[in-house]
Design a protein around this motif. Structure first.
Motif, PDB file in Angstrom:
ATOM      1  N   LEU A 157       7.994 -15.165  46.093  1.00 27.24           N
ATOM      2  CA  LEU A 157       8.779 -14.197  45.682  1.00 27.24           C
ATOM      3  C   LEU A 157       8.177 -13.819  44.220  1.00 27.24           C
ATOM      4  O   LEU A 157       7.620 -14.624  43.394  1.00 27.24           O
ATOM      5  CB  LEU A 157      10.145 -15.718  44.359  1.00 27.24           C
TER       6      LEU A 157
ATOM      7  N   ASP B  80      20.821  -9.856  34.254  1.00 29.58           N
ATOM      8  CA  ASP B  80      22.110  -9.341  34.572  1.00 29.58           C
ATOM      9  C   ASP B  80      23.142  -9.458  33.685  1.00 29.58           C
ATOM     10  O   ASP B  80      23.953  -8.335  34.138  1.00 29.58           O
ATOM     11  CB  ASP B  80      22.080 -10.696  35.780  1.00 29.58           C
TER      12      ASP B  80
ATOM     13  N   LEU C  13      10.412 -12.839  49.140  1.00 26.80           N
ATOM     14  CA  LEU C  13      11.919 -12.774  48.078  1.00 26.80           C
ATOM     15  C   LEU C  13      11.621 -11.683  46.851  1.00 26.80           C
ATOM     16  O   LEU C  13      10.646 -11.742  46.102  1.00 26.80           O
ATOM     17  CB  LEU C  13      12.718 -13.780  47.924  1.00 26.80           C
ATOM     18  N   TYR C  14      13.051 -10.469  46.773  1.00 23.82           N
ATOM     19  CA  TYR C  14      12.403 -10.017  45.974  1.00 23.82           C
ATOM     20  C   TYR C  14      13.497 -10.536  45.180  1.00 23.82           C
ATOM     21  O   TYR C  14      14.909 -10.350  45.164  1.00 23.82           O
ATOM     22  CB  TYR C  14      12.460  -8.574  46.245  1.00 23.82           C
ATOM     23  N   GLY C  15      13.548 -10.166  43.379  1.00 22.37           N
ATOM     24  CA  GLY C  15      14.484 -10.894  42.611  1.00 22.37           C
ATOM     25  C   GLY C  15      14.820 -10.349  41.112  1.00 22.37           C
ATOM     26  O   GLY C  15      13.645 -10.042  40.317  1.00 22.37           O
ATOM     27  N   VAL C  16      15.384 -10.480  40.340  1.00 25.23           N
ATOM     28  CA  VAL C  16      15.859 -10.307  38.778  1.00 25.23           C
ATOM     29  C   VAL C  16      15.907 -11.279  38.469  1.00 25.23           C
ATOM     30  O   VAL C  16      16.951 -11.749  38.451  1.00 25.23           O
ATOM     31  CB  VAL C  16      16.676  -8.628  38.674  1.00 25.23           C
ATOM     32  N   PRO C  17      15.761 -11.155  37.294  1.00 23.93           N
ATOM     33  CA  PRO C  17      16.194 -11.980  36.080  1.00 23.93           C
ATOM     34  C   PRO C  17      17.470 -12.522  36.127  1.00 23.93           C
ATOM     35  O   PRO C  17      18.141 -11.231  35.683  1.00 23.93           O
ATOM     36  CB  PRO C  17      15.793 -12.335  34.711  1.00 23.93           C
ATOM     37  N   ILE C  18      18.521 -13.418  36.188  1.00 25.91           N
ATOM     38  CA  ILE C  18      19.592 -13.789  36.007  1.00 25.91           C
ATOM     39  C   ILE C  18      20.533 -13.229  34.952  1.00 25.91           C
ATOM     40  O   ILE C  18      21.729 -12.794  34.426  1.00 25.91           O
ATOM     41  CB  ILE C  18      20.458 -15.011  36.575  1.00 25.91           C
TER      42      ILE C  18
ATOM     43  N   GLN D  71      24.654  -3.662  35.241  1.00 22.97           N
ATOM     44  CA  GLN D  71      23.911  -3.112  36.873  1.00 22.97           C
ATOM     45  C   GLN D  71      23.852  -3.888  37.625  1.00 22.97           C
ATOM     46  O   GLN D  71      23.743  -5.278  38.413  1.00 22.97           O
ATOM     47  CB  GLN D  71      21.778  -3.393  36.382  1.00 22.97           C
TER      48      GLN D  71
ATOM     49  N   ASN E 238       8.936 -11.825  41.648  1.00 24.60           N
ATOM     50  CA  ASN E 238      10.238 -11.300  40.138  1.00 24.60           C
ATOM     51  C   ASN E 238      10.158  -9.560  40.138  1.00 24.60           C
ATOM     52  O   ASN E 238       9.015  -9.371  39.690  1.00 24.60           O
ATOM     53  CB  ASN E 238      10.273 -11.975  39.128  1.00 24.60           C
ATOM     54  N   VAL E 239      10.804  -8.470  40.303  1.00 24.75           N
ATOM     55  CA  VAL E 239      10.775  -7.728  40.512  1.00 24.75           C
ATOM     56  C   VAL E 239      10.360  -6.573  39.159  1.00 24.75           C
ATOM     57  O   VAL E 239       9.965  -5.730  38.691  1.00 24.75           O
ATOM     58  CB  VAL E 239      11.597  -6.680  41.088  1.00 24.75           C
TER      59      VAL E 239
END
Lengths: 143, 143
Positions: A93, A139, A131-136, A143, A95-96
Motif C-alpha cells: 500500500l 482530505d 494500492l495507492y492512497g492519500v492520507p484521509i 481535493q 502513500n502517494v
DNA sequence: TTAACTGCAAACATTTTGCAACCGT
DNA sequence: ACGGTTGCAAAATGTTTGCAGTTAA
C-alpha cells in the motif's frame, strides 16, 4: 570465519555447487534490505570480488529465482528487481503523498483472487497487488 | 467517407496534428479488443498502410499514452501492451501459458481494498491488480 | 511556409548464450 | 577427472533517437 549467509545455507541444503561467485552473490542478496536490480547486485558483488562478471550475476539470480530463493519483481523502470523470498506473503500500500510503503496481507483478497482465476479456468500462480492512497486527514481540506 | 475512429476523435478534440500514420494507428487501437503489444499494432497497421514504420508506432503509442488515451501495461513477457483507456475500471487475469488477458471486475475485492487503505489511514485513489495463472487442464498431467 | 512528423538505420538497455578455460566435488 | 560454472564477447530483444526528407495545418 567466513560468515555463511542465509541464502548460502539454503543453497547448501539443496546440494547446489557453491562456487566463490555464488557465495558472494548469495551474501550480497542476504545483506540487502532493498530490492536491487542485477546491476546493483553486480556492483555490490564487485566490491567483494572485483572479477565477477555480470553474466554470472544474471545466471545466478535466475538460478536462485527458479529455486524459489529469490523473488523477481517487475516494478517497471527497465530492469527486474530481486528480494529474498520469505514465506510470509505481502502486498504493498503506497502513500502517494510521501512515498511510504506499507506492507499488508489480506487472506480474504487472496482467496477471492484464487476463486476468480478458477472461474476462468486458471490456477493462480502469482499476482501483483499495489494500492495507492492519500492520507484521509489531508482530505478534509479539499481535493 | 473514411470512418473516424474513436481515438482519432479524441486526438482531433485535443488539436493533435493527425497524419495518415496516426489515423491508421488510432484506428487499429480503436478496433482492438485485446491488449496488443507494439509489434502487433505494427503488423495490424501495416495491413492498412504497409509503409508505416515501427518507430512511428512506438512514437505514437507513447504519445497516446502520455495523453491518457491509452493505458500501458507491463504484464511481463518482454513487451509492453496497450489498451484504450476507458472510465470503466477493470483488472487483468493473465494466462501465462499463452499470454491471453482476461478482464474482470470484482466489487468485493474493490471494497476490501478501500477498507484496507482506510485501516491504515489512507483514502484509496488507485490500484494495480494483476493475476497470473496457468490452465487448470494442463495441471492434471504433471507440473 | 514551417514546425512537427516520418522512415531509416544506428544506438541503447537489458538479458541471454556459445564457447573455451576453469573449478568444486 | 568430470561435469557444471565462469568470463568474454557476440547475439537477441525491445525501445529510443539523430537526421534528412516529408507533410499537415
Amino acid at each position: 570465519m567466513t560468515a555463511v549467509s542465509s541464502i548460502e545455507k539454503i543453497c547448501i541444503n539443496r546440494g547446489m555447487k557453491m562456487t566463490g561467485q555464488r557465495r558472494v552473490i548469495a551474501q550480497v542478496l542476504s545483506d540487502s534490505d532493498d530490492h536491487p536490480n542485477v546491476d546493483e547486485v553486480y556492483s555490490r558483488a564487485s566490491g567483494i570480488d572485483p572479477k565477477i562478471s555480470i553474466a554470472t550475476v544474471y545466471r545466478t539470480v535466475r538460478l536462485f529465482e527458479e529455486a524459489g530463493i529469490l523473488e523477481k519483481h517487475d516494478f517497471g523502470g527497465g530492469s527486474a528487481r530481486y528480494e529474498e523470498a520469505t514465506d510470509d506473503h505481502h502486498d504493498h500500500l503506497i502513500n502517494v503523498k510521501n512515498g511510504d510503503v506499507i506492507e499488508f496481507h489480506n487472506e480474504q483478497i487472496e482467496s477471492l483472487q484464487r476463486k476468480i482465476a478458477e472461474q476462468k479456468g486458471l490456477r493462480l500462480i502469482g499476482h501483483r497487488l499495489e494500492l495507492y492512497g492519500v492520507p484521509i486527514d489531508d482530505d478534509e481540506k479539499g481535493q
